[in-house]
Design a protein around this motif. Structure first.
Motif, PDB file in Angstrom:
ATOM      1  N   THR B 184      -6.972 -27.230 -68.142  1.00  0.00           N
ATOM      2  CA  THR B 184      -6.321 -27.330 -66.840  1.00  0.00           C
ATOM      3  C   THR B 184      -6.629 -26.197 -65.968  1.00  0.00           C
ATOM      4  N   VAL B 187      -9.859 -26.862 -64.305  1.00  0.00           N
ATOM      5  CA  VAL B 187      -9.763 -27.822 -63.394  1.00  0.00           C
ATOM      6  C   VAL B 187      -9.085 -27.054 -62.052  1.00  0.00           C
ATOM      7  N   GLU B 191     -11.759 -27.687 -59.085  1.00  0.00           N
ATOM      8  CA  GLU B 191     -11.751 -28.739 -58.327  1.00  0.00           C
ATOM      9  C   GLU B 191     -10.796 -28.358 -57.228  1.00  0.00           C
ATOM     10  N   PHE B 192     -10.406 -27.325 -56.790  1.00  0.00           N
ATOM     11  CA  PHE B 192      -9.330 -27.272 -55.856  1.00  0.00           C
ATOM     12  C   PHE B 192      -9.897 -26.473 -54.524  1.00  0.00           C
ATOM     13  N   TYR B 267      -5.865 -33.166 -62.314  1.00  0.00           N
ATOM     14  CA  TYR B 267      -5.763 -32.835 -60.968  1.00  0.00           C
ATOM     15  C   TYR B 267      -4.525 -33.254 -60.392  1.00  0.00           C
ATOM     16  N   THR B 271      -1.103 -30.801 -59.272  1.00  0.00           N
ATOM     17  CA  THR B 271      -0.479 -31.059 -57.771  1.00  0.00           C
ATOM     18  C   THR B 271       1.185 -31.178 -57.872  1.00  0.00           C
TER      19      THR B 271
END
Lengths: 283, 506
Positions: B184, B187, B191-192, B267, B271
């Motif tokens: 986590t 990511v 990825e953000f 992902y 969020t």
């Protein structure tokens, strides 16, 4: 109409009259110590979904719901005059909406109801219940003392009310009725009923100077018997016809309590009063 | 005949007036039934802590607004003491109920953030526009307008930073510790960042904006975690073994567990945990310093229905602003309309049956219709008066209230029997002079009645006072029934019984 057993009661020795109900009281306490009643979801938190108009094997439904949703559920079936149904119990936090949707796939024609309570709310309701019962008791005790102003009879009336409630709760635990907000209300209502019959008896015996004790008792117990049978009859019809859990639970608990009350008033309290009055005569 | 005398007796007259008045009241105002009879959903909402009247009013108004905006008519939001609110909705589907619950629980604190700087909050939202859903991808958009000031702030921050990530948050876990798995964390780091690898990473941004620490869980001891969470309001476990929850809670740490839903990617999980919408990549056009006030929140859902639900919740929450206090859904009760109708019919039938049974039992005991009929009709008039008062004050008749009426009738019948027996007893005893005997015995009967009525009222008023739950209805109708009983119906019954029983002797 004078049933024979009322006559027998009138002639019973006061020692026995005190002892038997006390034994029942102790047994009830033991039952409660071994197996206290389970808390309903409105006090413990949890989810219950009711599907009315379904007759099926509860275990199959439990397996079906568990497989579909991946949660442990317990299923109980019930029957009534209006047709049977099932109750699906799931732990707090599971979604009742999901349970209804999977049940609807299987039983599209059933009528549904659901109830979901978080444990925190249940805890608050428990605290309120304890508070309500203890204050109600206190209030009742004060009123009883104010009305009689004699220690022994007042104390007996209060003890009968306690014993009624304890026996009713023990019977609930035996037949598997949960302690819930509805049953707490019924238990509180018992205070009213119990005081009703006990005050009747006590008034008749203490204030009825024109009769002998036995005559006064007999007249009181036959009135009390009529009172109890009418109330029991009304409650039984309520229980038989209604399928709403709130009404059913209240009716059953009141029936238990009234049975206990019959014993506690007409045997225990009468025994104590007989003893109390005969002691007064000797002095 | 003494009928005329009886009718002129003020106690009997009073009873008649009350019965007629109650009929009028029931016809004029109608009875209001509770949800458990009429069908519908009741949602119990708890406020984080007890609040004053002012705050309570705000929360009630705000919740009412929100639910109305979801397009649900017939919503009642009622405060219950100083910490609870009951939301009552007439018949809606289970899915709608789910939507209502989500909408209620969103506190609705909005933040827009760029490079760790918050440039807009809920107060900067000027207007929320109609949401739309892309029919092929189920991607939804909720466009809204932010204030000029916020837009200018953003324009400055975003100067010459094309492709940088912009985040929008709804109810992020402010001042908390995130405990995440290594995967986590990776990511979150990688990825953000939209199209700008050189921008601050998500863990850096949320640390700066909300003081949220992100820590990889690698079997640290409980003590270590408690230490890390020392000044935090909350520990959020994301994809981490749930056993930690109990251990941490036993140490007095508030814990929230975010569980991975079916088919949910890491992902999505992140969020969800952060209440994050975005990140959106800043377009080239916005990096030259001019302010743009129109922005939007978007997201995607797995089916059109969910997309619509989510978009409508977001737009309602953005439009209604934030609640002054955090609220939690504590419970829901749902009863289908048909089931409610069944319950109502059953209670009605059971009530009539109960009255008939009472009549039959009384008849069996006394073998006199002249006792059975007055007992039953007095009880019936008691029910009518209780219902009349309930209609007058618009009391919500739910199942517990009806049970209370039945309980009151039960004690009522008992007391009528006490009166009857005292009267019959006085007849049997010829040696007592008639008139004083009756009076004395009536006095005794009313002593018993008064004592038991007082105890019932005392016991039930505590239930009424201390329970916020539905059982107040039970307590209310019981008390009402007992009061009506001792003041109106019992005295009237005594008069009727006196007349009917003495008539027989002639």
């Amino acid at each position: 109409m004078r049933p024979k057993f009322l006559k027998k009661l009138a002639e019973m020795e006061h020692k026995k009259m005190i002892m038997y109900p006390l034994i029942v009281f102790v047994v009830a306490l033991l039952i409660l110590a071994v197996k206290p009643p389970t808390l309903g979801i409105d006090l413990a938190g949890g989810v219950v979904v009711t599907a009315q108009g379904v007759s099926t094997n509860p275990d199959e439904v439990a397996k079906y719901v568990s497989d579909k949703l991946g949660i442990e559920v317990r299923v109980e079936s019930f029957t009534s005059l209006a047709g049977g149904g099932i109750n699906v119990y799931a732990p707090a936090g599971s979604s009742p909406e999901d349970i209804i949707s999977v049940l609807k796939e299987k039983f599209p024609d059933a009528k549904y109801a659901q109830s979901e309570v978080q444990p925190t709310f249940g805890e608050m309701a428990q605290k309120q219940g304890i508070k309500a019962i203890s204050y109600a008791f206190l209030g009742m005790a004060i009123v009883v003392f104010l009305f009689f102003r004699v220690l022994v009879p007042s104390f007996t009336v209060i003890f009968s009310a306690i014993s009624d409630m304890i026996i009713a709760v023990a019977l609930m635990s035996l037949v598997g009725i949960e302690l819930s907000q509805a049953t707490i209300a019924a238990l509180l209502m018992l205070i009213g009923y119990s005081v009703d019959s006990n005050i009747l008896l006590t008034t008749k015996l203490l204030k009825k100077k024109e009769d002998t004790i036995k005559e006064a008792y007999f007249s009181a117990v036959s009135t009390g018997f009529t009172m109890s049978t009418t109330t029991l009859g009304a409650l039984a019809s309520l229980w038989l016809i209604s399928t709403a859990p709130v009404i059913d639970q209240i009716a059953v608990v009141l029936v238990f309590g009234l049975l206990a009350d019959f014993m506690n008033t007409w045997v225990l309290n009468a025994g104590v009063l007989k003893w109390y009055l005969s002691r007064g005569e000797k002095q | 005949m003494k009928w005329k005398n009886l009718l002129l007796n003020w106690r009997v007259l009073l009873l008649l007036i009350f019965v007629i008045g109650s009929f009028a009241s029931i016809i004029a105002y109608g009875l209001t039934f509770g949800l458990d009879i009429s069908g519908g959903t009741a949602i119990t909402v708890r406020l984080e802590k007890p609040v004053d009247q002012n705050t309570m009013d705000k929360v009630v108004t705000s919740l009412t607004n929100r639910i109305n905006r979801l397009g649900i008519a017939d919503v009642k939001v009622e405060p219950w003491g100083d910490q609870y609110i009951i939301v009552k909705v007439a018949n809606v589907s289970e899915d709608t109920v789910r939507g209502i619950k989500e909408t209620i629980e969103k506190q609705g604190v909005f933040y827009a953030e760029f490079e760790g700087e918050i440039f807009a909050t809920g107060e900067d939202i000027v207007q929320v526009f109609e949401y739309r859903i892309e029919p092929s991808t189920y991607r939804w958009h909720v466009p809204f307008q932010i204030s000029q000031k916020a837009a200018e702030r953003f324009a400055q921050l975003a100067l010459n930073k094309p492709g940088y990530p912009v985040d929008m948050f709804l109810d992020p876990p402010v001042n908390s510790l995130l405990l995440v798995s290594q995967e986590t964390y990776n990511v979150m780091k990688d990825e953000f960042n939209a199209q700008a690898p050189q921008a601050m990473s998500l863990p850096e941004r949320i640390k700066k904006a909300f003081n949220i620490d992100t820590v990889v869980y690698a079997n640290q001891s409980i003590d270590e975690i408690v230490d890390l969470a020392k000044d935090k309001d909350l520990v959020v476990l994301i994809g981490v073994n749930g056993n930690l929850k109990d251990e941490l809670e036993s140490r007095g740490v508030r814990v929230r567990v975010i569980e991975r839903g079916k088919d949910e990617t890491t992902y999505d999980l992140i969020t969800k945990a952060l209440g994050l919408y975005g990140p959106y990549s800043v377009g080239e056009g916005l990096t030259h310093g001019q302010a743009a006030t129109n922005v939007e929140i978007t997201g995607s859902s797995s089916n059109p229905y969910l997309a619509q639900q989510e978009a409508s919740i977001i737009s309602v929450v953005l439009a209604s602003g934030s609640l002054p206090i955090k609220v939690y859904v504590e419970g829901t009760q749902y009863i289908s309309a048909e089931l409610g109708r069944d319950f109502k019919n059953q209670v009605l039938i059971a009530g009539i049956a109960a009255l008939l049974v009472v009549g039959a039992v009384v008849y069996a005991h006394y073998r006199k219709l002249r006792i059975a009929i007055p007992v039953v009709s007095t009880s019936l008039s008691e029910v009518i008066i209780i219902l009349g008062v309930a209609a007058l004050i618009k009391w919500n008749l739910d199942l517990p209230s009806i049970a209370g009426i039945i309980a009151a009738i039960g004690t009522g019948v008992d007391q009528q029997i006490v009166i009857t027996d005292e009267l019959l007893g006085s007849q049997r005893k010829e040696r007592i002079t008639k008139r004083s005997g009756v009076l004395k015995r009536m006095g005794r009967a009313f002593f018993v009645i008064l004592a038991s009525a007082t105890t019932t009222v005392v016991a039930m008023s505590f239930l009424f006072k201390f329970f916020v739950g539905g059982l107040r209805g039970f307590a209310f109708t019981t008390i009402l029934g007992v009061l009506i009983g001792i003041s109106i119906t019992r005295p009237a019954y005594a008069e009727i019984a006196k007349m009917l029983l003495s008539e027989k002797k002639r």
